[in-house]
Scaffold this motif. Structure first.
Motif, PDB file in Angstrom:
ATOM      1  N   GLU A 142      -7.662   2.430  -3.002  1.00  0.00           N
ATOM      2  CA  GLU A 142      -7.122   1.359  -2.175  1.00  0.00           C
ATOM      3  C   GLU A 142      -5.956   0.656  -2.873  1.00  0.00           C
ATOM      4  O   GLU A 142      -4.938   0.352  -2.235  1.00  0.00           O
ATOM      5  CB  GLU A 142      -8.209   0.356  -1.808  1.00  0.00           C
ATOM      6  CG  GLU A 142      -9.175   0.905  -0.783  1.00  0.00           C
ATOM      7  CD  GLU A 142     -10.285  -0.060  -0.424  1.00  0.00           C
ATOM      8  OE1 GLU A 142     -10.427  -1.121  -1.075  1.00  0.00           O
ATOM      9  OE2 GLU A 142     -11.041   0.253   0.512  1.00  0.00           O
ATOM     10  N   ALA A 143      -6.077   0.413  -4.162  1.00  0.00           N
ATOM     11  CA  ALA A 143      -4.985  -0.223  -4.913  1.00  0.00           C
ATOM     12  C   ALA A 143      -3.770   0.701  -4.953  1.00  0.00           C
ATOM     13  O   ALA A 143      -2.625   0.250  -4.785  1.00  0.00           O
ATOM     14  CB  ALA A 143      -5.442  -0.570  -6.329  1.00  0.00           C
ATOM     15  N   TYR A 144      -4.015   1.987  -5.169  1.00  0.00           N
ATOM     16  CA  TYR A 144      -2.938   2.981  -5.155  1.00  0.00           C
ATOM     17  C   TYR A 144      -2.234   2.967  -3.807  1.00  0.00           C
ATOM     18  O   TYR A 144      -0.999   2.910  -3.733  1.00  0.00           O
ATOM     19  CB  TYR A 144      -3.535   4.367  -5.450  1.00  0.00           C
ATOM     20  CG  TYR A 144      -2.738   5.533  -4.913  1.00  0.00           C
ATOM     21  CD1 TYR A 144      -1.627   6.013  -5.605  1.00  0.00           C
ATOM     22  CD2 TYR A 144      -3.104   6.154  -3.728  1.00  0.00           C
ATOM     23  CE1 TYR A 144      -0.902   7.079  -5.121  1.00  0.00           C
ATOM     24  CE2 TYR A 144      -2.380   7.223  -3.234  1.00  0.00           C
ATOM     25  CZ  TYR A 144      -1.285   7.681  -3.926  1.00  0.00           C
ATOM     26  OH  TYR A 144      -0.562   8.736  -3.442  1.00  0.00           O
ATOM     27  N   LEU A 145      -2.998   3.003  -2.711  1.00  0.00           N
ATOM     28  CA  LEU A 145      -2.390   3.054  -1.393  1.00  0.00           C
ATOM     29  C   LEU A 145      -1.631   1.771  -1.080  1.00  0.00           C
ATOM     30  O   LEU A 145      -0.543   1.814  -0.504  1.00  0.00           O
ATOM     31  CB  LEU A 145      -3.442   3.342  -0.319  1.00  0.00           C
ATOM     32  CG  LEU A 145      -2.888   3.589   1.089  1.00  0.00           C
ATOM     33  CD1 LEU A 145      -1.860   4.722   1.099  1.00  0.00           C
ATOM     34  CD2 LEU A 145      -4.032   3.899   2.041  1.00  0.00           C
ATOM     35  N   GLU A 146      -2.168   0.642  -1.486  1.00  0.00           N
ATOM     36  CA  GLU A 146      -1.441  -0.616  -1.268  1.00  0.00           C
ATOM     37  C   GLU A 146      -0.105  -0.595  -2.007  1.00  0.00           C
ATOM     38  O   GLU A 146       0.931  -0.992  -1.453  1.00  0.00           O
ATOM     39  CB  GLU A 146      -2.280  -1.806  -1.721  1.00  0.00           C
ATOM     40  CG  GLU A 146      -1.619  -3.134  -1.448  1.00  0.00           C
ATOM     41  CD  GLU A 146      -2.484  -4.330  -1.834  1.00  0.00           C
ATOM     42  OE1 GLU A 146      -1.920  -5.436  -1.891  1.00  0.00           O
ATOM     43  OE2 GLU A 146      -3.693  -4.171  -2.067  1.00  0.00           O
ATOM     44  N   ASP A 147      -0.099  -0.114  -3.237  1.00  0.00           N
ATOM     45  CA  ASP A 147       1.133  -0.027  -4.012  1.00  0.00           C
ATOM     46  C   ASP A 147       2.125   0.932  -3.359  1.00  0.00           C
ATOM     47  O   ASP A 147       3.313   0.631  -3.220  1.00  0.00           O
ATOM     48  CB  ASP A 147       0.813   0.417  -5.441  1.00  0.00           C
ATOM     49  CG  ASP A 147       2.025   0.404  -6.338  1.00  0.00           C
ATOM     50  OD1 ASP A 147       2.738  -0.614  -6.363  1.00  0.00           O
ATOM     51  OD2 ASP A 147       2.267   1.428  -7.009  1.00  0.00           O
ATOM     52  N   VAL A 148       1.628   2.094  -2.930  1.00  0.00           N
ATOM     53  CA  VAL A 148       2.464   3.098  -2.279  1.00  0.00           C
ATOM     54  C   VAL A 148       3.062   2.542  -0.982  1.00  0.00           C
ATOM     55  O   VAL A 148       4.252   2.713  -0.710  1.00  0.00           O
ATOM     56  CB  VAL A 148       1.613   4.364  -2.005  1.00  0.00           C
ATOM     57  CG1 VAL A 148       2.211   5.231  -0.930  1.00  0.00           C
ATOM     58  CG2 VAL A 148       1.419   5.151  -3.291  1.00  0.00           C
ATOM     59  N   LEU A 149       2.244   1.887  -0.181  1.00  0.00           N
ATOM     60  CA  LEU A 149       2.730   1.333   1.080  1.00  0.00           C
ATOM     61  C   LEU A 149       3.795   0.268   0.848  1.00  0.00           C
ATOM     62  O   LEU A 149       4.784   0.192   1.584  1.00  0.00           O
ATOM     63  CB  LEU A 149       1.569   0.759   1.889  1.00  0.00           C
ATOM     64  CG  LEU A 149       0.583   1.782   2.434  1.00  0.00           C
ATOM     65  CD1 LEU A 149      -0.659   1.083   2.964  1.00  0.00           C
ATOM     66  CD2 LEU A 149       1.223   2.653   3.507  1.00  0.00           C
ATOM     67  N   THR A 150       3.602  -0.545  -0.179  1.00  0.00           N
ATOM     68  CA  THR A 150       4.589  -1.565  -0.509  1.00  0.00           C
ATOM     69  C   THR A 150       5.914  -0.915  -0.912  1.00  0.00           C
ATOM     70  O   THR A 150       6.988  -1.389  -0.530  1.00  0.00           O
ATOM     71  CB  THR A 150       4.051  -2.487  -1.624  1.00  0.00           C
ATOM     72  OG1 THR A 150       2.827  -3.072  -1.174  1.00  0.00           O
ATOM     73  CG2 THR A 150       5.025  -3.597  -1.954  1.00  0.00           C
ATOM     74  N   GLN A 151       5.853   0.190  -1.650  1.00  0.00           N
ATOM     75  CA  GLN A 151       7.075   0.913  -2.013  1.00  0.00           C
ATOM     76  C   GLN A 151       7.749   1.517  -0.784  1.00  0.00           C
ATOM     77  O   GLN A 151       8.978   1.460  -0.644  1.00  0.00           O
ATOM     78  CB  GLN A 151       6.757   2.025  -3.009  1.00  0.00           C
ATOM     79  CG  GLN A 151       6.369   1.532  -4.377  1.00  0.00           C
ATOM     80  CD  GLN A 151       6.012   2.677  -5.295  1.00  0.00           C
ATOM     81  OE1 GLN A 151       6.703   3.694  -5.318  1.00  0.00           O
ATOM     82  NE2 GLN A 151       4.954   2.524  -6.054  1.00  0.00           N
ATOM     83  N   LEU A 152       6.939   2.093   0.116  1.00  0.00           N
ATOM     84  CA  LEU A 152       7.505   2.695   1.328  1.00  0.00           C
ATOM     85  C   LEU A 152       8.206   1.661   2.192  1.00  0.00           C
ATOM     86  O   LEU A 152       9.322   1.881   2.667  1.00  0.00           O
ATOM     87  CB  LEU A 152       6.399   3.384   2.149  1.00  0.00           C
ATOM     88  CG  LEU A 152       5.735   4.612   1.558  1.00  0.00           C
ATOM     89  CD1 LEU A 152       4.615   5.096   2.462  1.00  0.00           C
ATOM     90  CD2 LEU A 152       6.748   5.720   1.322  1.00  0.00           C
ATOM     91  N   VAL A 153       7.535   0.532   2.416  1.00  0.00           N
ATOM     92  CA  VAL A 153       8.111  -0.486   3.289  1.00  0.00           C
ATOM     93  C   VAL A 153       9.326  -1.148   2.646  1.00  0.00           C
ATOM     94  O   VAL A 153      10.251  -1.554   3.348  1.00  0.00           O
ATOM     95  CB  VAL A 153       7.043  -1.501   3.750  1.00  0.00           C
ATOM     96  CG1 VAL A 153       6.703  -2.495   2.679  1.00  0.00           C
ATOM     97  CG2 VAL A 153       7.475  -2.193   5.033  1.00  0.00           C
ATOM     98  N   ALA A 154       9.366  -1.222   1.336  1.00  0.00           N
ATOM     99  CA  ALA A 154      10.551  -1.758   0.662  1.00  0.00           C
ATOM    100  C   ALA A 154      11.731  -0.806   0.824  1.00  0.00           C
ATOM    101  O   ALA A 154      12.881  -1.240   0.940  1.00  0.00           O
ATOM    102  CB  ALA A 154      10.261  -2.009  -0.815  1.00  0.00           C
ATOM    103  N   ALA A 155      11.460   0.497   0.860  1.00  0.00           N
ATOM    104  CA  ALA A 155      12.519   1.490   0.994  1.00  0.00           C
ATOM    105  C   ALA A 155      13.050   1.583   2.420  1.00  0.00           C
ATOM    106  O   ALA A 155      14.231   1.872   2.627  1.00  0.00           O
ATOM    107  CB  ALA A 155      12.006   2.861   0.547  1.00  0.00           C
TER     108      ALA A 155
END
Length: 166
Positions: free
Chosen positions: A34-47
């Motif tokens: 869950e922490a990994y996915l939250e981090d990944v999603l934050t990177q995706l939405v920032a991009a």
């Protein structure tokens, strides 16, 4: 995988029970995912914020906006909230949403398998679990997590390469 098994065996010997470790390692693995996915999603939405957040209905109060200090900080908070809202769904819904974004390679039934694991985690945390997980079951959990993380990593790397953030 051999190194992980050796480490688990050593800790199991120290703690005195493998079933205890299997249950609580499942709890930790789910939390890590869950922490990994939250981090990944934050990177995706920032991009690619416009594409990913165009239907977002998030709101910030006047006080929250005022306290952040800058528009860039407000946007970052909203992107983090978007990721957290994404995670409110069950894992099967995550997969559907990730696939809509372009992720491929999730095997059939993975969402249901992940949901059962997440429910097992909930049981362990909130009621101590009545039946402990065997080593074989824990190894199956590792396989399910692996089948989620590898395609997700491939998608994220490709997405970020195609949409470098400014």
């Amino acid at each position: 995988m051999t190194d992980l098994k050796a480490a688990v065996d050593e800790v199991a010997h120290f703690v005195g029970t493998m079933t205890f470790l299997n249950d609580w390692m499942l709890v930790m693995l789910v939390s890590f995912v869950e922490a990994y996915l939250e981090d990944v999603l934050t990177q995706l939405v920032a991009a690619e914020p416009t594409k990913l957040m165009r239907r977002s209905s998030q709101k910030l109060s006047y006080a929250e906006v005022w306290e952040t200090g800058s528009l860039r900080d407000v946007i970052k908070i909203m992107q983090q909230q978007w990721a957290k809202v994404f995670l409110n769904d069950k894992p099967g819904e995550w997969l559907k949403r990730l696939e809509k974004l372009g992720a491929i390679g999730y095997r059939t039934g993975l969402g249901e398998e992940m949901t059962r694991i997440w429910e097992r985690r909930h049981t362990i945390i909130h009621s101590g679990g009545t039946r402990h997980m065997s080593v074989t079951e824990f190894q199956q959990v590792l396989g399910v997590i692996d089948n989620f993380v590898k395609p997700t990593d491939r998608f994220v790397v490709g997405f970020l390469d195609a949409h470098p953030s400014s």
